[in-house]
Design a protein around this motif. Structure first.
Motif, PDB file in Angstrom:
ATOM      1  N   VAL A  29      -6.179  10.005   8.090  1.00 18.76           N
ATOM      2  CA  VAL A  29      -6.562  10.194   6.531  1.00 18.76           C
ATOM      3  C   VAL A  29      -5.497   9.229   5.835  1.00 18.76           C
ATOM      4  CG1 VAL A  29      -7.935  12.422   6.864  1.00 18.76           C
ATOM      5  CG2 VAL A  29      -5.472  12.237   6.193  1.00 18.76           C
ATOM      6  N   ASP A  30      -6.289   8.899   4.883  1.00 19.44           N
ATOM      7  CA  ASP A  30      -5.545   8.190   3.834  1.00 19.44           C
ATOM      8  C   ASP A  30      -4.368   9.185   3.007  1.00 19.44           C
ATOM      9  OD1 ASP A  30      -5.106   5.350   2.717  1.00 19.44           O
ATOM     10  OD2 ASP A  30      -5.462   6.462   0.945  1.00 19.44           O
ATOM     11  N   PRO A  31      -3.024   8.811   3.025  1.00 18.36           N
ATOM     12  CA  PRO A  31      -2.191   9.631   2.116  1.00 18.36           C
ATOM     13  C   PRO A  31      -2.887  10.178   1.002  1.00 18.36           C
ATOM     14  CG  PRO A  31      -0.937   7.724   3.260  1.00 18.36           C
ATOM     15  CD  PRO A  31      -2.538   7.539   3.464  1.00 18.36           C
ATOM     16  N   ARG A  89       1.675 -11.622  13.569  1.00 18.70           N
ATOM     17  CA  ARG A  89       2.685 -10.565  13.586  1.00 18.70           C
ATOM     18  C   ARG A  89       1.769  -9.178  12.881  1.00 18.70           C
ATOM     19  NH1 ARG A  89       7.808 -10.269  14.530  1.00 18.70           N
ATOM     20  NH2 ARG A  89       9.121  -8.523  13.603  1.00 18.70           N
ATOM     21  N   LYS A  90       1.855  -8.362  13.668  1.00 19.77           N
ATOM     22  CA  LYS A  90       1.205  -6.978  13.179  1.00 19.77           C
ATOM     23  C   LYS A  90       2.070  -6.243  12.738  1.00 19.77           C
ATOM     24  CE  LYS A  90      -2.159  -3.418  14.572  1.00 19.77           C
ATOM     25  NZ  LYS A  90      -2.325  -2.806  15.843  1.00 19.77           N
ATOM     26  N   PRO A  91       2.223  -5.754  11.495  1.00 20.58           N
ATOM     27  CA  PRO A  91       3.282  -4.842  10.958  1.00 20.58           C
ATOM     28  C   PRO A  91       2.920  -3.566  11.471  1.00 20.58           C
ATOM     29  CG  PRO A  91       1.497  -5.315   9.373  1.00 20.58           C
ATOM     30  CD  PRO A  91       1.287  -6.060  10.405  1.00 20.58           C
ATOM     31  N   GLY A  92       4.369  -2.815  11.521  1.00 19.61           N
ATOM     32  CA  GLY A  92       4.298  -1.659  12.182  1.00 19.61           C
ATOM     33  C   GLY A  92       4.384  -0.694  11.178  1.00 19.61           C
ATOM     34  N   TYR A  93       4.071   0.664  11.378  1.00 18.39           N
ATOM     35  CA  TYR A  93       3.856   1.758  10.759  1.00 18.39           C
ATOM     36  C   TYR A  93       4.437   3.211  11.226  1.00 18.39           C
ATOM     37  CZ  TYR A  93      -0.143   2.248  13.139  1.00 18.39           C
ATOM     38  OH  TYR A  93      -1.144   2.509  14.310  1.00 18.39           O
ATOM     39  N   LEU A  94       4.820   4.029  10.224  1.00 21.14           N
ATOM     40  CA  LEU A  94       5.092   5.201  10.788  1.00 21.14           C
ATOM     41  C   LEU A  94       4.065   6.317  10.474  1.00 21.14           C
ATOM     42  CD1 LEU A  94       8.553   5.294   8.696  1.00 21.14           C
ATOM     43  CD2 LEU A  94       8.345   5.173  11.489  1.00 21.14           C
ATOM     44  N   GLU A  95       4.034   7.175  11.362  1.00 19.49           N
ATOM     45  CA  GLU A  95       2.912   8.059  11.469  1.00 19.49           C
ATOM     46  C   GLU A  95       3.315   9.661  11.305  1.00 19.49           C
ATOM     47  OE1 GLU A  95      -0.947   6.989  13.609  1.00 19.49           O
ATOM     48  OE2 GLU A  95       0.263   8.074  15.061  1.00 19.49           O
ATOM     49  N   ALA A  96       2.723  10.223  10.437  1.00 18.06           N
ATOM     50  CA  ALA A  96       2.918  11.719  10.805  1.00 18.06           C
ATOM     51  C   ALA A  96       1.584  12.568  11.230  1.00 18.06           C
ATOM     52  CB  ALA A  96       3.311  12.328   9.207  1.00 18.06           C
ATOM     53  N   ARG A 115      -0.838   7.789   7.935  1.00 19.89           N
ATOM     54  CA  ARG A 115       0.220   6.682   8.348  1.00 19.89           C
ATOM     55  C   ARG A 115       0.752   5.806   6.858  1.00 19.89           C
ATOM     56  NH1 ARG A 115      -4.059   3.548  12.436  1.00 19.89           N
ATOM     57  NH2 ARG A 115      -3.621   4.962  14.071  1.00 19.89           N
ATOM     58  N   THR A 116       2.024   5.546   7.071  1.00 22.03           N
ATOM     59  CA  THR A 116       2.626   4.686   6.094  1.00 22.03           C
ATOM     60  C   THR A 116       2.284   3.250   5.970  1.00 22.03           C
ATOM     61  OG1 THR A 116       4.537   4.156   7.154  1.00 22.03           O
ATOM     62  CG2 THR A 116       4.716   6.491   6.383  1.00 22.03           C
ATOM     63  N   ALA A 117       2.504   2.688   4.759  1.00 25.61           N
ATOM     64  CA  ALA A 117       2.019   1.193   4.828  1.00 25.61           C
ATOM     65  C   ALA A 117       2.955   0.334   5.440  1.00 25.61           C
ATOM     66  CB  ALA A 117       2.209   0.756   3.235  1.00 25.61           C
ATOM     67  N   ASP A 121       9.874   0.108   3.427  1.00 22.24           N
ATOM     68  CA  ASP A 121      10.036   0.475   1.779  1.00 22.24           C
ATOM     69  C   ASP A 121       8.867   1.442   1.589  1.00 22.24           C
ATOM     70  OD1 ASP A 121       8.460  -1.793   1.976  1.00 22.24           O
ATOM     71  OD2 ASP A 121       9.327  -2.799   0.312  1.00 22.24           O
ATOM     72  N   LYS A 122       7.592   1.070   2.210  1.00 18.82           N
ATOM     73  CA  LYS A 122       6.549   1.868   1.681  1.00 18.82           C
ATOM     74  C   LYS A 122       6.166   3.079   2.862  1.00 18.82           C
ATOM     75  CE  LYS A 122       4.265  -1.806  -0.792  1.00 18.82           C
ATOM     76  NZ  LYS A 122       3.674  -2.972  -0.536  1.00 18.82           N
ATOM     77  N   VAL A 123       7.073   3.934   2.665  1.00 22.04           N
ATOM     78  CA  VAL A 123       7.221   5.125   3.838  1.00 22.04           C
ATOM     79  C   VAL A 123       6.719   6.198   3.382  1.00 22.04           C
ATOM     80  CG1 VAL A 123       9.073   4.151   5.302  1.00 22.04           C
ATOM     81  CG2 VAL A 123       9.740   5.199   3.385  1.00 22.04           C
ATOM     82  N   HIS A 124       5.909   6.248   2.337  1.00 26.94           N
ATOM     83  CA  HIS A 124       5.434   7.561   1.559  1.00 26.94           C
ATOM     84  C   HIS A 124       3.958   7.912   2.109  1.00 26.94           C
ATOM     85  CE1 HIS A 124       8.338   7.374  -1.569  1.00 26.94           C
ATOM     86  NE2 HIS A 124       8.605   6.257  -1.325  1.00 26.94           N
ATOM     87  N   VAL A 125       4.036   9.230   2.512  1.00 35.69           N
ATOM     88  CA  VAL A 125       2.687   9.768   2.827  1.00 35.69           C
ATOM     89  C   VAL A 125       2.672  11.335   1.970  1.00 35.69           C
ATOM     90  CG1 VAL A 125       2.667   9.253   5.226  1.00 35.69           C
ATOM     91  CG2 VAL A 125       3.509  11.406   4.715  1.00 35.69           C
ATOM     92  N   ALA A 126       1.557  11.977   2.128  1.00 29.80           N
ATOM     93  CA  ALA A 126       1.422  13.172   1.141  1.00 29.80           C
ATOM     94  C   ALA A 126       2.055  14.333   1.986  1.00 29.80           C
ATOM     95  CB  ALA A 126      -0.034  13.280   0.724  1.00 29.80           C
TER      96      ALA A 126
END
Lengths: 204, 205
Positions: A29-31, A89-96, A115-117, A121-126
């Protein structure tokens, strides 16, 4: 999933299949809509997912995709076929990742992912703590070890490491301090460290 | 006093002793441990204090919840870097004479977590450990053996002279510096007065 899409207007959903036997597909889901989706999953009489058994983080590194194509080029007046490699280059992301179960209906798990952006620096999720109270400490742990910032968390502090600690130890690119001390049976990576720190025949 | 004369006297029903012996007998027979545990080794420590293993046979059953009333710190379990300053602070708050038993692989060396990011590679980096117990976790009998070893150590202590224990000397440190949290590790990473890295020479590839 269609009911979820109907319940939350404008939701962006993605179903990620899981190849291993018995494991259900997970829902990305989108944050921005995560809290609304979580409220629906918790309160829908057909689902009643009232229990978060597990919150964890996943670190997806930047990946480099190589594409090789054969192109015709004119070199010194002769037409030749040359292989050309383009790197993307495919940017990575963090996932909760949240594992939701239903105590009332005795079913689950439903795997929810945000997933974060990117990883920098854009590591925000809800935060889903306002919806599931039990997620509080687990989200704090994910914040501590992966550096995912949960917007809306009531008390977002480090859980396992001390407050002065920098970096996030569970990230794949975490470099630990070089504080090796000898142990009698080194092997693999530890053996490399032993070779570096204690060269053969060196006088201490 | 001559050992032969002493045994002769005891046969005649005359008990002789020295002040030092009496004092050490009293101390070693009532070692009060500090009541705290850090990980699974603490469960074995609790088992040792219960009826089956019965640490009360050695006079050490009075687990004190306050460091002010304790003589012995049993470091039972994994000492994380986050917890280490608190452990040192608790030890500083204990009155002299005081002793440390490092129980289990983690407390003596970091154990299976030695290469981890948040585990101290042994509490002997900050505290003067008297007895190390290996094992993961050690059996309660091992803890009892460590206690008996400590009792022998206490019984051998001299009250006067150059071999007197640290608490009877003025030059020995009365308290140990509490490490500070750094950006990656504790600062300092070990107390050089207590512990120095072992000099290891590797001879094979």
């Amino acid at each position: 999933m269609t009911r979820l899409a109907a319940a939350v207007p404008g939701i962006q959903l993605e179903l990620v299949p899981n190849g291993s036997p018995g494991n259900p597909a997970s829902l990305v889901v989108d944050p921005a809509q995560a809290v609304a989706a979580a409220v629906f999953l918790r309160d829908d009489p057909g689902l009643l997912l009232d229990h978060v058994s597990n919150v964890t983080g996943v670190d997806w590194l930047d990946t480099v995709l190589k594409e090789t194509t054969r192109v015709k080029q004119v070199i010194d007046g002769v037409e030749r076929e040359v292989e050309q490699t383009t790197e993307r280059r495919k940017p990575g992301y963090l996932e909760a990742v949240y594992h939701l179960f239903s105590m009332a209906r005795k079913q689950g798990p439903v795997v929810l992912r945000q997933r974060t952006a990117n990883r920098v620096d854009k590591v925000h999720v809800a935060s889903l703590t306002p919806v599931f109270r039990g997620a509080e400490f687990q989200e704090r742990e994910v914040f501590d070890l992966f550096g995912i910032v949960f917007d809306g968390h009531p008390d977002l502090r480090r859980l396992l490491m001390w407050d002065e600690f920098q970096d996030h130890p569970m990230r794949k690119d975490y470099v630990e301090p070089d504080d090796y001390e000898y142990e009698p049976t080194p092997h693999d990576e530890v053996l490399d460290k032993a070779r570096r720190h204690y060269p053969v025949g060196a006088t201490p | 006093m001559d050992e032969g004369l002493r045994s002769e006297l005891s046969k005649q029903g005359v008990f002789t002793t020295t002040l030092e012996e009496l004092y050490n007998w009293g101390r070693r027979s009532s070692v009060w441990p500090l009541n705290f545990g850090l990980a699974c080794c603490a469960i074995e420590m609790i088992a040792a204090s219960m009826a089956r293993f019965d640490i009360a046979r050695f006079g050490a059953e009075v687990f004190r919840p306050s460091p002010r009333q304790a003589d012995l710190m049993i470091v039972a379990g994994t000492v994380t870097k986050k917890m280490a300053p608190q452990v040192v602070r608790l030890f500083n708050q204990m009155p002299e004479p005081k002793y440390v038993i490092a129980m289990g692989a983690c407390a003596i060396s970091g154990g299976p977590f030695k290469q981890g990011y948040n585990v101290l590679k042994g509490i002997d980096r900050y505290l003067p450990v008297d007895v190390h117990i290996p094992g993961c976790p050690p059996r309660p009998e091992a803890l009892l053996h460590a206690l008996m070893t400590l009792q022998q150590k206490i019984a051998a202590q001299r009250l006067t002279g150059p071999e007197r224990p640290p608490h009877a000397r003025d030059d020995a440190p009365a308290e140990f510096p509490v490490p500070q949290y750094g950006p990656y590790d504790l600062n300092p990473p070990h107390n050089p007065e207590v512990w120095q890295p072992a000099a290891v020479v590797r001879d094979e590839a």
